[in-house]
Design a protein around this motif. Structure first.
Motif, PDB file in Angstrom:
ATOM      1  N   PRO A   1      42.733  39.756  47.145  1.00 47.90           N
ATOM      2  CA  PRO A   1      42.965  40.534  48.373  1.00 47.90           C
ATOM      3  C   PRO A   1      44.100  39.927  49.193  1.00 47.90           C
ATOM      4  O   PRO A   1      44.236  38.707  49.261  1.00 47.90           O
ATOM      5  CB  PRO A   1      41.626  40.426  49.119  1.00 47.90           C
ATOM      6  N   ARG A   2      44.921  40.779  49.761  1.00 47.06           N
ATOM      7  CA  ARG A   2      46.017  40.252  50.577  1.00 47.06           C
ATOM      8  C   ARG A   2      45.447  39.673  51.862  1.00 47.06           C
ATOM      9  O   ARG A   2      44.457  40.165  52.412  1.00 47.06           O
ATOM     10  CB  ARG A   2      47.040  41.333  50.866  1.00 47.06           C
ATOM     11  N   GLN A   3      46.044  38.609  52.326  1.00 48.07           N
ATOM     12  CA  GLN A   3      45.529  37.953  53.521  1.00 48.07           C
ATOM     13  C   GLN A   3      45.676  38.885  54.726  1.00 48.07           C
ATOM     14  O   GLN A   3      46.766  39.373  55.011  1.00 48.07           O
ATOM     15  CB  GLN A   3      46.310  36.659  53.779  1.00 48.07           C
ATOM     16  N   PRO A   4      44.554  39.165  55.436  1.00 45.89           N
ATOM     17  CA  PRO A   4      44.640  40.071  56.574  1.00 45.89           C
ATOM     18  C   PRO A   4      45.366  39.455  57.765  1.00 45.89           C
ATOM     19  O   PRO A   4      45.837  40.152  58.647  1.00 45.89           O
ATOM     20  CB  PRO A   4      43.172  40.350  56.905  1.00 45.89           C
ATOM     21  N   HIS A   5      45.451  38.129  57.795  1.00 43.53           N
ATOM     22  CA  HIS A   5      46.080  37.442  58.913  1.00 43.53           C
ATOM     23  C   HIS A   5      46.461  36.052  58.386  1.00 43.53           C
ATOM     24  O   HIS A   5      45.746  35.466  57.571  1.00 43.53           O
ATOM     25  CB  HIS A   5      45.094  37.344  60.088  1.00 43.53           C
ATOM     26  N   PRO A   6      47.564  35.479  58.857  1.00 41.03           N
ATOM     27  CA  PRO A   6      47.967  34.159  58.348  1.00 41.03           C
ATOM     28  C   PRO A   6      46.955  33.062  58.600  1.00 41.03           C
ATOM     29  O   PRO A   6      47.020  32.010  57.963  1.00 41.03           O
ATOM     30  CB  PRO A   6      49.294  33.888  59.074  1.00 41.03           C
ATOM     31  N   HIS A   7      46.025  33.303  59.535  1.00 39.43           N
ATOM     32  CA  HIS A   7      45.026  32.269  59.825  1.00 39.43           C
ATOM     33  C   HIS A   7      43.704  32.516  59.120  1.00 39.43           C
ATOM     34  O   HIS A   7      42.707  31.869  59.434  1.00 39.43           O
ATOM     35  CB  HIS A   7      44.812  32.153  61.336  1.00 39.43           C
ATOM     36  N   ILE A   8      43.664  33.455  58.170  1.00 42.36           N
ATOM     37  CA  ILE A   8      42.461  33.719  57.387  1.00 42.36           C
ATOM     38  C   ILE A   8      42.691  33.210  55.970  1.00 42.36           C
ATOM     39  O   ILE A   8      43.635  33.613  55.293  1.00 42.36           O
ATOM     40  CB  ILE A   8      42.112  35.208  57.363  1.00 42.36           C
ATOM     41  N   GLU A   9      41.828  32.314  55.524  1.00 42.12           N
ATOM     42  CA  GLU A   9      41.917  31.739  54.182  1.00 42.12           C
ATOM     43  C   GLU A   9      40.873  32.406  53.294  1.00 42.12           C
ATOM     44  O   GLU A   9      39.703  32.520  53.688  1.00 42.12           O
ATOM     45  CB  GLU A   9      41.676  30.232  54.242  1.00 42.12           C
ATOM     46  N   VAL A  10      41.278  32.845  52.088  1.00 50.49           N
ATOM     47  CA  VAL A  10      40.391  33.576  51.191  1.00 50.49           C
ATOM     48  C   VAL A  10      40.511  33.013  49.775  1.00 50.49           C
ATOM     49  O   VAL A  10      41.614  32.695  49.313  1.00 50.49           O
ATOM     50  CB  VAL A  10      40.731  35.086  51.166  1.00 50.49           C
ATOM     51  N   ALA A  11      39.377  32.910  49.077  1.00 51.20           N
ATOM     52  CA  ALA A  11      39.356  32.556  47.652  1.00 51.20           C
ATOM     53  C   ALA A  11      38.349  33.463  46.958  1.00 51.20           C
ATOM     54  O   ALA A  11      37.279  33.754  47.507  1.00 51.20           O
ATOM     55  CB  ALA A  11      38.965  31.087  47.460  1.00 51.20           C
ATOM     56  N   THR A  12      38.698  33.944  45.775  1.00 54.22           N
ATOM     57  CA  THR A  12      37.814  34.867  45.046  1.00 54.22           C
ATOM     58  C   THR A  12      37.756  34.472  43.579  1.00 54.22           C
ATOM     59  O   THR A  12      38.662  33.830  43.047  1.00 54.22           O
ATOM     60  CB  THR A  12      38.318  36.317  45.146  1.00 54.22           C
ATOM     61  N   ARG A  13      36.669  34.904  42.929  1.00 53.26           N
ATOM     62  CA  ARG A  13      36.513  34.714  41.486  1.00 53.26           C
ATOM     63  C   ARG A  13      35.734  35.903  40.928  1.00 53.26           C
ATOM     64  O   ARG A  13      34.859  36.471  41.582  1.00 53.26           O
ATOM     65  CB  ARG A  13      35.725  33.444  41.153  1.00 53.26           C
ATOM     66  N   TYR A  14      36.049  36.240  39.678  1.00 49.62           N
ATOM     67  CA  TYR A  14      35.237  37.200  38.920  1.00 49.62           C
ATOM     68  C   TYR A  14      34.946  36.576  37.563  1.00 49.62           C
ATOM     69  O   TYR A  14      35.856  36.130  36.868  1.00 49.62           O
ATOM     70  CB  TYR A  14      35.965  38.533  38.747  1.00 49.62           C
ATOM     71  N   LEU A  15      33.672  36.528  37.183  1.00 45.74           N
ATOM     72  CA  LEU A  15      33.262  35.908  35.928  1.00 45.74           C
ATOM     73  C   LEU A  15      32.391  36.882  35.147  1.00 45.74           C
ATOM     74  O   LEU A  15      31.260  37.174  35.550  1.00 45.74           O
ATOM     75  CB  LEU A  15      32.470  34.617  36.198  1.00 45.74           C
ATOM     76  N   PRO A  16      32.917  37.451  34.018  1.00 41.24           N
ATOM     77  CA  PRO A  16      32.067  38.342  33.215  1.00 41.24           C
ATOM     78  C   PRO A  16      30.940  37.558  32.564  1.00 41.24           C
ATOM     79  O   PRO A  16      31.103  36.386  32.207  1.00 41.24           O
ATOM     80  CB  PRO A  16      33.033  38.912  32.179  1.00 41.24           C
TER      81      PRO A  16
END
Length: 573
Positions: free
Chosen positions: A330-345
């Motif tokens: 996902p694109r960062q909604p704001h420069p001060h929001i940190e995001v990490a994601t994973r998908y594991l089948p």
């Protein structure tokens, strides 16, 4: 006396049994056939004397009952035999009467001996039947094309050939690396195997995964054109040259002693998807018509499995591409929001599922975090996932609280006719990260990991019904967070385990802590290492937090102390 001499001297086995089918007499020939002394027969039934012989006592009783003579073929093993092969006897049985009284039955037996050629044909037929029977369990154990091809060649070598290959049209496995020249048929070698004595030489032909070009006059090309098996006698140089895909192969074929080949189409619904190539060399006999019949039957069965694998691969690729596009970072909604994601089948062989996540910026400076799970797997689930995500993005523009978004999303899904329900968890976070509004549609609660020693807590969120049911009844729960609190969201594949209560599984998430590095990527790595093994469903996880420079937090704090507007929010310079 003359009759006794005749019976005693004949090569046919003669036996007399009473009305209970116990031996009364056996002549020397029957004694030799059975390998049991005559005295050991007397007073005993055939089953007692020869327990491994199918004597058809039911037919003997029928002879005693109606007096009609019968010819009976029996088989089995006797003490006179050596080896494990069965023997066969043909006998004529007649009822014996004395003064009108039935006293027993007499049998005259001859052993049936097949010629050497008939025995070889019988043994070959048995091998063929055994091979076809084995194909039911050894071919098509997975939905992977290359694995199915490998299973086919492993089955036919050495049972049917000394060297075997399976080659398929490139689009069925992988795109060709270059276009084929005009008049050339290009196939991809999906599997190859050979007897140990041939492997070193066969290795010169290439390995599985290579592309092989065949000219128009080649046996493979003719087989594909006619969709019929092609038998090649490779004893002549002219035929050998036509069979080889390139001139330099001729010398190799000759050095390995390859003398006959059969090319069988792998066809389904009237169209070929590849070929099975069988080769014999050295002292092995040439292929017979029976061999070709068996090869074609095996190829037909394998083609069905390959078609299933091809269809699975096609659907899997479409679904995977859909899911990859939806599960892109996902694109960062704001420069001060940190995001990490994973998908594991859960498993490579399982169709992709409907797990998804998203972060959507809102016009008032807040941002919406979403994670959901569409029920089912495959293309339909991926398409439904796309539908849910598109509707959610549309509703996010209206800047509604989370429960109102879920209510409208539920109604829109119901009206659209989408027949796949989904769970969903929404969290609307303000720019400061100090307040989080959470609402759940049948989804598991989020986890909040506070910085420092503050600990980890599960969100006390009331879960409404899944989306698509039309029931509504969603609620928004407000959860206070400190700057730097990590919001961890996940799908049920992370925690659900067969035989374990879901509350126990979710409760273990309270043990989550930030790694020493404080990095969200490291956090997700640790989570999947700990909870991923043994998962029976796909897993999607997302971790996020607001991050600010110390001077911004201080200025926000000063406003709070003074009771000024904008307390707890970062100031823009």
């Amino acid at each position: 006396m003359a009759l006794a001499a005749l019976i005693g001297g004949t090569t046919a086995g003669v036996g007399v049994l009473d009305t209970e089918l116990r031996y009364l007499y056996v002549n020397p020939a029957l004694e030799r056939l059975n390998g049991v002394p005559a005295a050991d027969h007397l007073g005993r039934t055939v089953a007692e004397v020869l327990p491994e012989v199918e004597a058809r006592e039911d037919l003997m009783r029928a002879v005693l009952s109606d007096g009609r003579s019968r010819e009976i073929t029996s088989s089995g093993r006797t003490p006179a035999m050596s080896g494990s092969a069965r023997r066969y006897w043909h006998g004529a049985y007649h009822r014996l009467e004395v003064a009108g009284r039935v006293v027993g039955v007499a049998g005259i037996l001859l052993e049936l001996t097949a010629s050497d050629d008939e025995q070889r044909q019988l043994a070959r037929a048995r091998r063929h039947l055994s091979l076809l029977d084995s194909a039911n369990t050894r071919i098509g154990t997975t939905l992977d094309m290359d694995t199915t091809c490998a299973e086919l060649v492993d089955l036919v070598v050495p049972a049917l050939a000394d060297f075997a290959t399976v080659e398929v049209f490139p689009p069925d496995v992988a795109p060709p690396v270059r276009p084929a020249p005009p008049g050339v048929t290009r196939l991809r070698r999906a599997a190859v195997t050979a007897l140990p004595r041939l492997r070193a030489g066969v290795a010169r032909f290439g390995v599985a995964g290579d592309y092989v070009d065949y000219q128009e006059e080649a046996a493979v090309t003719r087989c594909l054109a006619t969709n019929q098996p092609v038998i090649e006698n490779l004893t002549g140089d002219e035929r050998l040259g036509r069979a080889a895909p390139s001139p330099e192969r001729v010398a190799t074929y000759r050095a390995l002693g390859m003398h006959s080949a059969v090319i069988v189409p792998l066809s389904v619904r009237g169209g070929p998807i590849g070929v099975l190539g069988l080769v014999r060399a050295g002292d092995s006999p040439t292929f017979t018509e029976q061999d070709v019949v068996v090869a074609r039957e095996l190829a037909g069965r394998a083609a069905v499995d390959l078609d299933h694998a091809r269809r699975f691969a096609h659907e899997h690729t479409i679904a995977l591409e859909l899911q990859r596009s939806l599960l892109s970072e996902p694109r960062q909604p704001h420069p001060h929001i940190e995001v990490a994601t994973r998908y594991l089948p859960a498993d490579r062989s399982v169709l992709v599922g409907g797990d998804w996540f998203d972060i959507i910026p809102m016009r008032d400076g807040r941002h919406l975090k979403a994670i959901g799970d569409v029920m089912g797997h495959g293309v339909e689930a991926a398409v439904a996932m796309s539908h849910y995500r598109s509707l959610l993005r549309l509703l996010a523009d209206e800047e509604l609280p989370p429960h109102r978004i879920l209510e409208q999303l539920d109604r829109m899904v119901e009206r659209s006719g989408l027949d796949r329900a989904a769970t969903c968890l929404l969290a609307v976070v303000d720019r400061s990260g100090g307040m989080c509004q959470v609402s759940s549609a049948g989804h598991l609660p989020p986890v909040f990991i506070d910085p420092g020693a503050a600990g980890t807590r599960l969100g006390d969120v009331t879960a409404g019904p899944p989306l698509g049911t039309g029931f509504g009844g969603y609620r928004t729960t407000e959860v206070r967070c400190t700057p730097g609190t990590v919001l961890f969201m996940y799908t049920d594949g992370l925690v659900e385990r067969r035989g374990e209560d879901i509350d126990v599984s979710v409760g273990r998430l309270r043990e989550l802590t930030l790694p020493a590095s404080g990095n969200l990527e490291d956090l997700l790595d640790e989570v999947l290492d700990r909870f991923g093994p043994g998962a029976e469903d796909d897993i999607a996880v997302m971790a996020s937090r607001a991050r600010f420079a110390p001077w911004r937090r201080m200025r926000g704090g000063a406003k709070a102390r003074r009771g000024e507007p904008g307390a707890g929010e970062p100031e823009e310079v």
